[in-house]
Design a protein around this motif. Structure first.
Motif, mmCIF file in Angstrom:
data_model
loop_
_atom_site.group_PDB
_atom_site.id
_atom_site.type_symbol
_atom_site.label_atom_id
_atom_site.label_comp_id
_atom_site.label_asym_id
_atom_site.label_seq_id
_atom_site.Cartn_x
_atom_site.Cartn_y
_atom_site.Cartn_z
ATOM 1 N N VAL A 280 0.836 -1.208 0.000
ATOM 2 C CA VAL A 280 0.000 0.000 0.000
ATOM 3 C C VAL A 280 0.866 1.251 0.000
ATOM 4 C CG1 VAL A 280 -1.715 1.291 1.322
ATOM 5 C CG2 VAL A 280 -1.929 -1.184 1.095
ATOM 6 N N PHE A 281 1.942 1.232 0.768
ATOM 7 C CA PHE A 281 2.822 2.398 0.830
ATOM 8 C C PHE A 281 3.534 2.630 -0.506
ATOM 9 C CE2 PHE A 281 6.996 4.285 1.882
ATOM 10 C CZ PHE A 281 6.541 5.487 2.419
ATOM 11 N N ILE A 282 3.993 1.545 -1.142
ATOM 12 C CA ILE A 282 4.657 1.679 -2.442
ATOM 13 C C ILE A 282 3.675 2.159 -3.505
ATOM 14 C CG2 ILE A 282 5.796 0.371 -4.275
ATOM 15 C CD1 ILE A 282 7.019 -1.387 -2.103
ATOM 16 N N HIS A 283 2.446 1.647 -3.464
ATOM 17 C CA HIS A 283 1.430 2.076 -4.425
ATOM 18 C C HIS A 283 1.103 3.558 -4.243
ATOM 19 C CE1 HIS A 283 -2.602 2.505 -6.212
ATOM 20 N NE2 HIS A 283 -2.220 1.536 -7.020
ATOM 21 N N TRP A 284 1.073 4.017 -3.009
ATOM 22 C CA TRP A 284 0.792 5.427 -2.740
ATOM 23 C C TRP A 284 1.913 6.328 -3.245
ATOM 24 C CZ3 TRP A 284 3.263 8.803 0.855
ATOM 25 C CH2 TRP A 284 2.622 10.036 1.000
ATOM 26 N N ARG A 285 3.151 5.829 -3.206
ATOM 27 C CA ARG A 285 4.283 6.614 -3.696
ATOM 28 C C ARG A 285 4.372 6.607 -5.220
ATOM 29 N NH1 ARG A 285 8.662 7.444 -0.251
ATOM 30 N NH2 ARG A 285 9.581 8.411 -2.105
ATOM 31 N N LEU A 286 3.968 5.517 -5.853
ATOM 32 C CA LEU A 286 4.113 5.402 -7.303
ATOM 33 C C LEU A 286 2.963 6.025 -8.079
ATOM 34 C CD1 LEU A 286 5.456 1.758 -7.740
ATOM 35 C CD2 LEU A 286 6.746 3.876 -7.930
ATOM 36 N N ARG A 287 1.795 6.136 -7.468
ATOM 37 C CA ARG A 287 0.644 6.623 -8.229
ATOM 38 C C ARG A 287 0.787 8.089 -8.605
ATOM 39 N NH1 ARG A 287 -4.294 7.306 -3.820
ATOM 40 N NH2 ARG A 287 -3.276 8.897 -2.527
ATOM 41 N N VAL A 288 1.673 8.814 -7.937
ATOM 42 C CA VAL A 288 1.889 10.222 -8.279
ATOM 43 C C VAL A 288 2.593 10.351 -9.627
ATOM 44 C CG1 VAL A 288 2.860 12.395 -7.434
ATOM 45 C CG2 VAL A 288 2.058 10.681 -5.815
ATOM 46 N N LEU A 289 3.385 9.335 -10.015
ATOM 47 C CA LEU A 289 4.156 9.418 -11.249
ATOM 48 C C LEU A 289 3.324 9.120 -12.489
ATOM 49 C CD1 LEU A 289 7.352 7.548 -10.009
ATOM 50 C CD2 LEU A 289 6.996 10.011 -10.131
ATOM 51 N N PHE A 290 2.197 8.452 -12.330
ATOM 52 C CA PHE A 290 1.377 8.066 -13.470
ATOM 53 C C PHE A 290 0.146 8.962 -13.555
ATOM 54 C CE2 PHE A 290 3.837 4.335 -12.502
ATOM 55 C CZ PHE A 290 4.139 3.805 -13.746
ATOM 56 N N LYS A 291 -0.278 9.220 -14.792
ATOM 57 C CA LYS A 291 -1.466 10.043 -15.003
ATOM 58 C C LYS A 291 -2.750 9.252 -14.779
ATOM 59 C CE LYS A 291 0.754 13.042 -18.414
ATOM 60 N NZ LYS A 291 0.678 13.561 -19.804
ATOM 61 N N SER A 292 -2.724 7.967 -15.098
ATOM 62 C CA SER A 292 -3.912 7.131 -14.972
ATOM 63 C C SER A 292 -3.836 6.302 -13.692
ATOM 64 C CB SER A 292 -4.045 6.217 -16.193
ATOM 65 O OG SER A 292 -2.866 5.454 -16.355
ATOM 66 N N ARG A 293 -4.862 5.507 -13.477
ATOM 67 C CA ARG A 293 -4.886 4.624 -12.316
ATOM 68 C C ARG A 293 -3.820 3.547 -12.456
ATOM 69 N NH1 ARG A 293 -10.873 2.536 -11.520
ATOM 70 N NH2 ARG A 293 -9.803 1.550 -9.762
ATOM 71 N N LEU A 294 -3.242 3.178 -11.339
ATOM 72 C CA LEU A 294 -2.113 2.252 -11.339
ATOM 73 C C LEU A 294 -2.509 0.941 -10.671
ATOM 74 C CD1 LEU A 294 0.898 1.707 -11.883
ATOM 75 C CD2 LEU A 294 1.386 2.693 -9.640
ATOM 76 N N ARG A 295 -2.110 -0.145 -11.313
ATOM 77 C CA ARG A 295 -2.327 -1.484 -10.767
ATOM 78 C C ARG A 295 -0.990 -2.210 -10.761
ATOM 79 N NH1 ARG A 295 -6.072 -6.265 -13.457
ATOM 80 N NH2 ARG A 295 -5.698 -7.842 -11.847
ATOM 81 N N VAL A 296 -0.542 -2.626 -9.586
ATOM 82 C CA VAL A 296 0.779 -3.236 -9.423
ATOM 83 C C VAL A 296 0.610 -4.693 -9.024
ATOM 84 C CG1 VAL A 296 3.024 -3.059 -8.296
ATOM 85 C CG2 VAL A 296 1.674 -0.993 -8.691
ATOM 86 N N ARG A 297 1.324 -5.569 -9.723
ATOM 87 C CA ARG A 297 1.347 -6.992 -9.388
ATOM 88 C C ARG A 297 2.773 -7.376 -8.999
ATOM 89 N NH1 ARG A 297 -2.001 -7.278 -14.153
ATOM 90 N NH2 ARG A 297 -0.101 -7.674 -15.344
ATOM 91 N N TYR A 298 2.913 -8.024 -7.854
ATOM 92 C CA TYR A 298 4.218 -8.427 -7.347
ATOM 93 C C TYR A 298 4.423 -9.918 -7.586
ATOM 94 C CZ TYR A 298 4.274 -3.923 -4.965
ATOM 95 O OH TYR A 298 4.250 -2.583 -4.687
ATOM 96 N N HIS A 299 5.636 -10.263 -8.007
ATOM 97 C CA HIS A 299 5.990 -11.655 -8.258
ATOM 98 C C HIS A 299 7.364 -11.916 -7.654
ATOM 99 C CE1 HIS A 299 2.821 -11.552 -11.386
ATOM 100 N NE2 HIS A 299 3.367 -10.406 -11.732
#
Length: 252
Positions: A82-101
């Motif tokens: 959640v913390f990483i998603h909150w930091r990365l969503r500022v860099l993208f204009k659209s909604r961000l979906r992150v999958r970890y592997h």
């Protein structure tokens, strides 16, 4: 006979050092590279704070949403995601979906991937029992599936920096790269050139691996090029990698 020309010499503005589909075609190349470097720096800083190493990531723009796949050594916790998603969503204009592997999870999902990695280790018992070689073979398999020369050159750089016995590294690369090129339907050829003081010799030498077909002077071919430098106790080594990819035929 004329001198053989390096394929990069006639490919100005045709070969990119890092090819990524992180953004759509409406974005400029400078903006894509700036965003890619920002995402890479942010991910590496956040994961290194949790003692997790970042292996590779890729992002695609789907229009309203952007999807990103992150490969790391261990899966982060839900709070860290959640913390990483909150930091990365500022860099993208659209909604961000992150999958970890994780690499082990990526290999277990498909039995074909794991079987090709095991067969790439060859009949040598040293490669099969060593966890580092198994992980390196998995990363090479991931690089071939993603058709990314930067990931492949980074894996070669890491293994050259880890092991001082270069003859063992060359034997492993010959088995793994040869098998992955033959099993891949999207790659026509691969060329790997390593130059430096191999095996601690006083003079510089070159070691070259060729698999498949590698054209020299043709603009119509899709060749991905990567160059890296690794510093070891034997000196500085240069790693050059050419990846000849098969073009997809258009369906009219």
């Amino acid at each position: 006979m004329g001198k053989r020309t390096n394929p990069i010499g006639l490919r100005t503005k045709y070969v990119n050092m890092w090819k990524t589909d992180c953004l759509g075609p409406s974005y400029s190349r400078q903006l894509r590279l700036a965003l890619f470097s920002a995402v890479q720096a942010c991910l590496s800083d956040l994961l290194s704070a949790k003692k997790i190493s970042l292996l590779w990531f890729n992002a695609k723009d789907r229009g309203f949403t952007a999807e990103m796949d992150v490969f790391c050594s261990e899966l982060p916790t839900i709070y860290d995601r959640v913390f990483i998603h909150w930091r990365l969503r500022v860099l993208f204009k659209s909604r961000l979906r992150v999958r970890y592997h994780s690499l082990s999870q990526w290999l277990v999902v498909s039995n074909d991937r794991k079987s090709t990695v095991v067969s790439a280790l060859g009949r040598y018992k040293r490669f099969r029992e060593n966890r580092f070689f198994f992980r390196t073979a998995g990363l090479l398999r991931l690089g071939f599936s993603a058709l990314n020369s930067e990931l492949l050159s980074r894996v070669v750089r890491d293994i050259m920096k880890k092991h001082n016995r270069h003859w063992l590294v060359f034997r492993f690369l010959k088995n793994a790269l040869g098998l992955f090129v033959e099993s891949s339907s999207s790659i026509v050829g691969l060329r790997l050139l390593i130059s430096g003081k191999l095996n601690g010799r006083p003079r510089k030498k070159k070691k070259e691996f060729r698999f498949g077909i590698m054209p020299l002077q043709a603009f119509s071919h899709d060749i991905d090029y990567s160059y890296r430098v690794v510093v070891t106790k034997f000196g500085v080594f240069g790693i050059k990698l050419w990846l000849f990819k098969r073009r997809k035929q258009r369906k009219w």
